[in-house]
Design an enzyme around this catalytic site. Structure first.
Site, mmCIF file in Angstrom:
data_model
loop_
_atom_site.group_PDB
_atom_site.id
_atom_site.type_symbol
_atom_site.label_atom_id
_atom_site.label_comp_id
_atom_site.label_asym_id
_atom_site.label_seq_id
_atom_site.Cartn_x
_atom_site.Cartn_y
_atom_site.Cartn_z
ATOM 1 N N HIS A 17 0.831 -1.208 0.000
ATOM 2 C CA HIS A 17 0.000 0.000 0.000
ATOM 3 C C HIS A 17 0.865 1.258 0.000
ATOM 4 C CE1 HIS A 17 0.921 0.907 4.208
ATOM 5 N NE2 HIS A 17 0.768 -0.389 4.455
ATOM 6 N N GLU A 90 -2.498 -6.967 7.326
ATOM 7 C CA GLU A 90 -1.239 -6.890 8.062
ATOM 8 C C GLU A 90 -1.312 -7.778 9.301
ATOM 9 O OE1 GLU A 90 1.836 -6.856 8.415
ATOM 10 O OE2 GLU A 90 2.254 -4.771 7.812
#
Length: 218
Positions: A17, A90
């Site tokens: 990201h 994550e």
């Protein structure tokens, strides 16, 4: 319907990201849902432009905002809507989440030593161990590859997930110190054919302005 020969490699572009303010502060995000900053938004657009001619047929993303926003920007250039994969989130950093690395080390010295030493069973007091994360990430990666044999796919995800995938593809242990970069919005191409995986390129940043962050510990 044209069948794709199974001996053709499935190529997957893994995109970290774009940058967030917490990346810039070296603050541990984990599964806290932080959005992109202005630099991160520009990086996402740049990745989309770069990938627009790459022949991508499917787009996936972690469902956390920073990944999803990056994927939506990429998808606008590809004409694709990202399918969300919670398995590509994550790592859950438990009591470390929201702290800078320095704060985590000061408050939880024993836990930080286990984290820094890459203890595969350490879970941050109700967070997630490397071993647990490895199982969820690699299981979903193999599933995505099997669904797109011979195609080119993009998955937008996180630094910790890229750390796991790099080790999976190279056959390196979870306890080995990191010897590769994981820059924000970097492009990482892996491929698989007949169950064999390899890295094609890693940490590409030619599409980005200078200074893409890799603020992660080794």
């Amino acid at each position: 319907m044209v069948e794709i020969p199974t001996n053709q490699p499935t190529r997957i572009c893994l995109v970290r990201h774009g940058e967030t303010e917490w990346n810039a502060e070296r603050r541990i995000q984990g599964q806290i849902d932080i959005g992109l900053n202005q630099t991160g938004l520009r990086q996402a657009e740049a990745a989309g432009r770069w990938l627009s001619s790459a022949g991508i047929t499917a787009l996936y993303s972690s469902d956390l905002k920073r990944a999803r926003t990056t994927a939506e920007a990429i998808g606008a250039h590809l004409g694709l809507v990202p399918a969300l994969l919670p398995e590509m989130r994550e790592r859950r950093y438990g009591v470390f989440e929201g702290l800078t690395y320095a704060e985590a080390q000061a408050r939880f010295p024993d836990g930080y030593a286990a984290f820094e030493g890459r203890n595969a069973d350490y879970n941050f007091e109700n967070g997630e161990s490397l071993r647990e994360m490895y199982a969820r990430v690699t299981g979903k990666l193999v599933e995505v590859a099997a669904a797109h044999v011979g195609q080119r796919v993009v998955i937008v995800l996180h630094g910790g997930v890229l750390d796991i995938v790099n080790r999976f593809v190279r056959g390196r242990g979870l306890d080995a110190q990191r010897d590769f970069l994981i820059p924000n919005a970097g492009l990482n191409w892996i491929a698989t054919v007949d169950g064999r995986w390899h890295i094609e390129t890693w940490g590409e940043t030619g599409h980005l302005e200078a200074g893409a962050l890799d603020e992660l510990p080794s």
